[in-house]
Design an enzyme around this catalytic site. Structure first.
Site, PDB file in Angstrom:
ATOM      1  N   HIS A 133     -16.322 -27.936  42.326  1.00  0.00           N
ATOM      2  CA  HIS A 133     -15.620 -28.377  43.550  1.00  0.00           C
ATOM      3  C   HIS A 133     -16.256 -27.844  44.834  1.00  0.00           C
ATOM      4  O   HIS A 133     -15.866 -28.231  45.933  1.00  0.00           O
ATOM      5  CB  HIS A 133     -14.130 -28.036  43.487  1.00  0.00           C
ATOM      6  CG  HIS A 133     -13.764 -26.597  43.608  1.00  0.00           C
ATOM      7  ND1 HIS A 133     -13.058 -26.104  44.681  1.00  0.00           N
ATOM      8  CD2 HIS A 133     -13.986 -25.543  42.792  1.00  0.00           C
ATOM      9  CE1 HIS A 133     -12.864 -24.795  44.513  1.00  0.00           C
ATOM     10  NE2 HIS A 133     -13.403 -24.435  43.371  1.00  0.00           N
ATOM     11  N   ASN A 151     -18.790 -15.908  50.403  1.00  0.00           N
ATOM     12  CA  ASN A 151     -18.008 -17.088  50.774  1.00  0.00           C
ATOM     13  C   ASN A 151     -17.342 -16.986  52.140  1.00  0.00           C
ATOM     14  O   ASN A 151     -16.959 -17.986  52.720  1.00  0.00           O
ATOM     15  CB  ASN A 151     -16.953 -17.385  49.705  1.00  0.00           C
ATOM     16  CG  ASN A 151     -16.151 -16.174  49.327  1.00  0.00           C
ATOM     17  OD1 ASN A 151     -16.702 -15.169  48.873  1.00  0.00           O
ATOM     18  ND2 ASN A 151     -14.850 -16.221  49.526  1.00  0.00           N
ATOM     19  N   THR A 183     -10.119 -27.467  24.013  1.00  0.00           N
ATOM     20  CA  THR A 183     -10.672 -28.823  24.138  1.00  0.00           C
ATOM     21  C   THR A 183     -11.320 -28.983  25.509  1.00  0.00           C
ATOM     22  O   THR A 183     -10.748 -28.589  26.522  1.00  0.00           O
ATOM     23  CB  THR A 183      -9.553 -29.872  23.937  1.00  0.00           C
ATOM     24  OG1 THR A 183      -9.021 -29.665  22.628  1.00  0.00           O
ATOM     25  CG2 THR A 183     -10.072 -31.296  24.059  1.00  0.00           C
ATOM     26  N   CYS A 209      -8.536  -6.340  56.921  1.00  0.00           N
ATOM     27  CA  CYS A 209      -7.227  -5.740  56.680  1.00  0.00           C
ATOM     28  C   CYS A 209      -7.294  -4.296  57.164  1.00  0.00           C
ATOM     29  O   CYS A 209      -8.224  -3.565  56.836  1.00  0.00           O
ATOM     30  CB  CYS A 209      -6.800  -5.816  55.217  1.00  0.00           C
ATOM     31  SG  CYS A 209      -8.110  -5.811  54.014  1.00  0.00           S
TER      32      CYS A 209
END
Ligand code: PLP
Length: 381
Positions: free
Chosen positions: A200, A150, A236, A328
């Site tokens: 999404h 990603n 649900t 980092c």
């Protein structure tokens, strides 16, 4: 001008998806577990959404389970395959998404597994010979390697990894969150036991997605509760999310070739713009290589002297949304673990631009111009 170039973080909802979801927010509100007509109508819509997803992926409906998205799917597949098959060893890479890495690190920290990391080259490519060696010298293992990264967009060859895993009888889980809806997956021909999808990332709703579990792989549920999702995921159902997931995937497949061409064109345009206006610009991982990277992601590497936060801030005040970070450095708690994983120089910032079908060439030119202006101003300091 407002320009959204952070589509690997999330994408805008497609209007057609919204229209498909709307009735399930209002009139079709029944609980799909209810046996009366209100429930039955919604149950039937969920099963038809499952059929859509299964057919598009060349899977069977019994292999698709809806979840709250990528993170839940990754957690379920990793934890449940390890416990159901009594696995004591897992192999991953340092550049996986935290949904995978933190899950595996937690299993290691609680003494449930030994965790090995496969070697990567300086561009983030997986060393297949090392993977083979790790599988040879260890017990039956879980291998978790993402299809596309990603942050830097690197793609792996799912076929090649699948074959190595098959040779050693390993269970292969691939986080396909960034490629689902962007490439045509044929799960019937791949030797991968489980993959994940998050709506999404392909113009569907947030908080909805699914996992695919190959029919010969039998794992116990991760979320216990009711009998929903054929006893594999209690709770649900997120009905409108499920309807939106299937509709978004259907649209993605319908328009895939056209969008792939168009988006790759936008990415190429940005690479060209930046190469012609910024001397010595470079790109992290394989992100500038169209053969080896996701067409939606470009990760720009900044010269050492330039301030990453300042560039993101400058882009932001010019209406451009992108994301970024640098590797980092040791001891630091922030920064990109992906760039650290490919041993990128922590003094060089990085900005990720990620594109969608809604972007335009004008937006790419505008963003490229703002980056070039920033470089020039910084160089004069
Ligand atoms: C590769 C990858 N895996 C997993 C996830 C998590 O997905 P979700 O946001 O649906 O939980 C993301 C989202 O950022 C991702 O990019």
């Amino acid at each position: 001008m407002k320009v959204y170039l952070d589509n690997a973080a999330t994408t805008p909802l497609d209007l057609e998806v919204f229209e498909a979801m709307k009735p399930f927010l209002m009139e079709n509100f029944g609980n799909p577990s209810s046996t009366h007509s209100h429930g039955r109508q919604v149950r039937s819509a969920i099963e038809s959404a499952r059929k859509t997803v299964a057919e598009l992926l060349h899977a069977s409906t019994s292999e698709i389970f809806f979840t709250s998205g990528g993170t839940e799917a990754d957690n379920t597949l990793i934890c449940s395959s390890i416990s159901s098959y009594n696995l004591t060893h897992a192999i991953t890479s340092k550049i996986e998404h935290h949904a995978v890495l933190h899950t595996l690190e937690n299993l290691e920290a609680t003494g449930k597994i030994k965790l090995s990391y496969v070697n990567l080259d300086e561009k983030g490519n997986v060393d297949f010979a090392h993977l083979d060696e790790l599988l040879t010298t260890n017990e039956r293992s879980l291998v978790s390697l993402m299809h596309a990264n990603n942050e830097i967009g690197n793609l792996i060859d799912l076929n090649a990894v699948g074959e190595i895993c098959q040779k050693h009888n390993a269970i292969f889980h691939s986080d396909t969150v960034q490629t689902m809806g962007h490439y045509a997956h044929d799960l019937s021909s791949l030797n991968v036991q489980c993959v994940t999808g998050a709506a999404h990332k392909f113009h569907g709703p947030k908080g909805a997605g699914f996992m695919y579990i190959d029919k010969s792989t039998k794992i116990a549920p991760f979320i216990h509760g009711g009998a929903q999702e054929r006893n594999m995921r209690g709770g649900t159902e997120n009905v409108y999310g499920i309807i939106g997931t299937a509709k978004a995937l259907e649209i993605a497949y319908r328009e895939m070739a056209e969008h792939q061409n168009f988006i790759q064109g936008l990415k190429d345009r940005m690479i060209q713009n930046l190469r012609s206006s910024i001397e010595g610009v470079s790109f992290n991982g394989e992100s500038a290589n169209p053969e080896k990277s996701l067409y939606t992601v470009l990760n720009v590497c900044l010269p050492e002297s330039q301030d990453n936060d300042m560039l993101l801030f400058t882009l932001d005040i010019n209406g451009i949304s992108a994301s970024g970070g640098s590797a980092c450095s040791s001891g630091a708690t922030t920064g990109s673990h992906v760039l650290a994983g490919i041993k990128a120089n922590p003094n060089r910032g990085a900005v990720r631009f990620s594109f969608s079908k809604y972007n335009t060439a004008e937006e790419i030119d505008y963003a490229s111009e703002k980056i070039a202006e920033f470089y020039k101003q910084e160089a004069l300091k």
